[in-house]
Scaffold this motif. Structure first.
Motif, PDB file in Angstrom:
ATOM      1  N   GLU A   1      -9.479  -5.559   4.226  1.00 47.39           N
ATOM      2  CA  GLU A   1      -9.584  -6.268   5.502  1.00 47.39           C
ATOM      3  C   GLU A   1      -8.209  -6.715   5.975  1.00 47.39           C
ATOM      4  O   GLU A   1      -7.880  -6.628   7.158  1.00 47.39           O
ATOM      5  N   LEU A   2      -7.408  -7.189   5.050  1.00 44.42           N
ATOM      6  CA  LEU A   2      -6.042  -7.594   5.366  1.00 44.42           C
ATOM      7  C   LEU A   2      -5.226  -6.401   5.837  1.00 44.42           C
ATOM      8  O   LEU A   2      -4.464  -6.481   6.815  1.00 44.42           O
ATOM      9  N   LEU A   3      -5.384  -5.276   5.176  1.00 43.38           N
ATOM     10  CA  LEU A   3      -4.653  -4.069   5.544  1.00 43.38           C
ATOM     11  C   LEU A   3      -5.000  -3.613   6.955  1.00 43.38           C
ATOM     12  O   LEU A   3      -4.112  -3.291   7.757  1.00 43.38           O
ATOM     13  N   ILE A   4      -6.280  -3.589   7.282  1.00 38.26           N
ATOM     14  CA  ILE A   4      -6.701  -3.177   8.628  1.00 38.26           C
ATOM     15  C   ILE A   4      -6.147  -4.130   9.680  1.00 38.26           C
ATOM     16  O   ILE A   4      -5.682  -3.709  10.750  1.00 38.26           O
TER      17      ILE A   4
ATOM     18  N   THR B   1       3.896   4.590   7.327  1.00 37.91           N
ATOM     19  CA  THR B   1       3.885   4.941   5.898  1.00 37.91           C
ATOM     20  C   THR B   1       2.573   4.521   5.255  1.00 37.91           C
ATOM     21  O   THR B   1       2.008   5.250   4.422  1.00 37.91           O
ATOM     22  N   ALA B   2       2.061   3.356   5.659  1.00 39.27           N
ATOM     23  CA  ALA B   2       0.782   2.881   5.131  1.00 39.27           C
ATOM     24  C   ALA B   2      -0.361   3.799   5.557  1.00 39.27           C
ATOM     25  O   ALA B   2      -1.272   4.084   4.768  1.00 39.27           O
ATOM     26  N   VAL B   3      -0.323   4.273   6.796  1.00 33.72           N
ATOM     27  CA  VAL B   3      -1.359   5.194   7.273  1.00 33.72           C
ATOM     28  C   VAL B   3      -1.349   6.480   6.447  1.00 33.72           C
ATOM     29  O   VAL B   3      -2.411   7.005   6.076  1.00 33.72           O
TER      30      VAL B   3
ATOM     31  N   SER C   1      -5.945   2.335  -3.839  1.00 33.26           N
ATOM     32  CA  SER C   1      -6.649   1.965  -5.070  1.00 33.26           C
ATOM     33  C   SER C   1      -5.929   0.863  -5.844  1.00 33.26           C
ATOM     34  O   SER C   1      -6.565   0.089  -6.571  1.00 33.26           O
ATOM     35  N   GLY C   2      -4.608   0.781  -5.699  1.00 34.33           N
ATOM     36  CA  GLY C   2      -3.859  -0.227  -6.429  1.00 34.33           C
ATOM     37  C   GLY C   2      -3.649  -1.515  -5.665  1.00 34.33           C
ATOM     38  O   GLY C   2      -2.998  -2.441  -6.168  1.00 34.33           O
ATOM     39  N   LEU C   3      -4.220  -1.613  -4.475  1.00 34.96           N
ATOM     40  CA  LEU C   3      -4.001  -2.778  -3.625  1.00 34.96           C
ATOM     41  C   LEU C   3      -4.832  -3.962  -4.110  1.00 34.96           C
ATOM     42  O   LEU C   3      -6.049  -3.859  -4.272  1.00 34.96           O
ATOM     43  N   THR C   4      -4.170  -5.089  -4.354  1.00 36.52           N
ATOM     44  CA  THR C   4      -4.857  -6.304  -4.799  1.00 36.52           C
ATOM     45  C   THR C   4      -4.306  -7.507  -4.044  1.00 36.52           C
ATOM     46  O   THR C   4      -3.172  -7.499  -3.565  1.00 36.52           O
ATOM     47  N   MET C   5      -5.113  -8.553  -3.968  1.00 34.85           N
ATOM     48  CA  MET C   5      -4.651  -9.783  -3.354  1.00 34.85           C
ATOM     49  C   MET C   5      -3.483 -10.374  -4.148  1.00 34.85           C
ATOM     50  O   MET C   5      -2.551 -10.940  -3.580  1.00 34.85           O
TER      51      MET C   5
ATOM     52  N   VAL D   1       0.835  -1.201   0.000  1.00 28.52           N
ATOM     53  CA  VAL D   1       0.000   0.000   0.000  1.00 28.52           C
ATOM     54  C   VAL D   1       0.869   1.250   0.000  1.00 28.52           C
ATOM     55  O   VAL D   1       0.481   2.289  -0.551  1.00 28.52           O
ATOM     56  N   GLY D   2       2.061   1.163   0.587  1.00 25.42           N
ATOM     57  CA  GLY D   2       2.973   2.296   0.541  1.00 25.42           C
ATOM     58  C   GLY D   2       3.455   2.598  -0.864  1.00 25.42           C
ATOM     59  O   GLY D   2       3.784   3.737  -1.178  1.00 25.42           O
ATOM     60  N   GLU D   3       3.488   1.598  -1.713  1.00 25.91           N
ATOM     61  CA  GLU D   3       3.958   1.775  -3.094  1.00 25.91           C
ATOM     62  C   GLU D   3       2.835   2.081  -4.078  1.00 25.91           C
ATOM     63  O   GLU D   3       2.972   2.951  -4.933  1.00 25.91           O
TER      64      GLU D   3
END
Length: 222
Positions: free
Chosen positions: A66-69, A109-111, A39-43, A33-35
């Motif tokens: 859900e994984l990110l949280i 960084t993700a936050v 919106s670009g986050l996928t399994m 998610v930092g990269e």
């Protein structure tokens, strides 16, 4: 390596189990998610970065968010005040040290990446506040202040949302103003000059503290 033998990625997939695998997946989603942003986050992207099968992710989490949280919750520090409530100043400084340490992590960084897209993903921001920050005690110093109030050392009426925001806000302001992470002297100054007076406690006279302004701004010249 000969034809037909598993490569390093395949070996990692077969060897990691349980908590080791979960930690690898958590690290992967925070880096991803930092990269690429929310919106670009996928399994697929997370699984590739974690060097595991996508099915391993879907067994535990229904979506990348859900994984990110879940990863953010596990990475977020939780304050542990002195059980006897006998060192308020020390506990507050330690709480701010936890914040400083967290700022340096991929979770922080993700936050930032999430907050940059908050207008597009308000439900994710709401989940982050309720299931990560609030679940871990709220803003840094909140748990300490509430603990001391519950033990009768502080007036609970003084532990307001504004007061519990002071430490976190000043640490972030110092970082923004100076481009540096606050050191222990600055953290002590924040506690002595802002948080303790806000709850009705004046620090001992003669205690050496430095403000962010005294550290970061040069003296005026003629």
């Amino acid at each position: 390596m000969t034809d037909g033998e598993p490569g390093p990625a395949a070996e990692r997939r077969t060897r990691r189990r349980g908590n080791d695998l979960v930690q690898a997946i958590h690290a992967a989603v925070l880096a991803e998610v930092g990269e690429v942003g929310v919106s670009g986050l996928t399994m697929e992207g997370i699984a590739k970065r974690a060097a595991t099968a996508k099915t391993s992710l879907y067994r535990r989490w229904s979506s990348p968010r859900e994984l990110l949280i879940d990863a953010l919750h596990e990475a977020h520090p939780q304050e542990s005040p002195s059980p006897g409530a006998d060192d308020l100043r020390g506990d507050l400084i330690q709480a701010l040290r936890q914040l400083v340490a967290w700022i340096r992590t991929p979770a922080a960084t993700a936050v930032v990446a999430i907050m940059m897209e908050r207008h597009r993903h308000p439900e994710l921001v709401d989940a982050m506040y309720t299931r990560v920050f609030d679940a871990r005690g709220g803003t840094f110093t909140s748990t300490v202040l509430r603990h001391y109030a519950a033990q009768g050392h502080l007036d609970p009426a003084l532990v307001t949302p504004v007061v519990t925001d002071i430490g976190e806000a000043l640490v972030l302001k110092h970082s923004t103003d100076t481009g540096e992470i606050p050191d222990d002297d600055v953290l002590a100054a924040i506690v002595d000059q802002a948080i303790l007076p806000a709850v009705g406690i004046m620090p001992a006279r003669g205690r050496p503290t430095r403000t962010s302004a005294s550290r970061s701004r040069p003296e005026p010249t003629d």
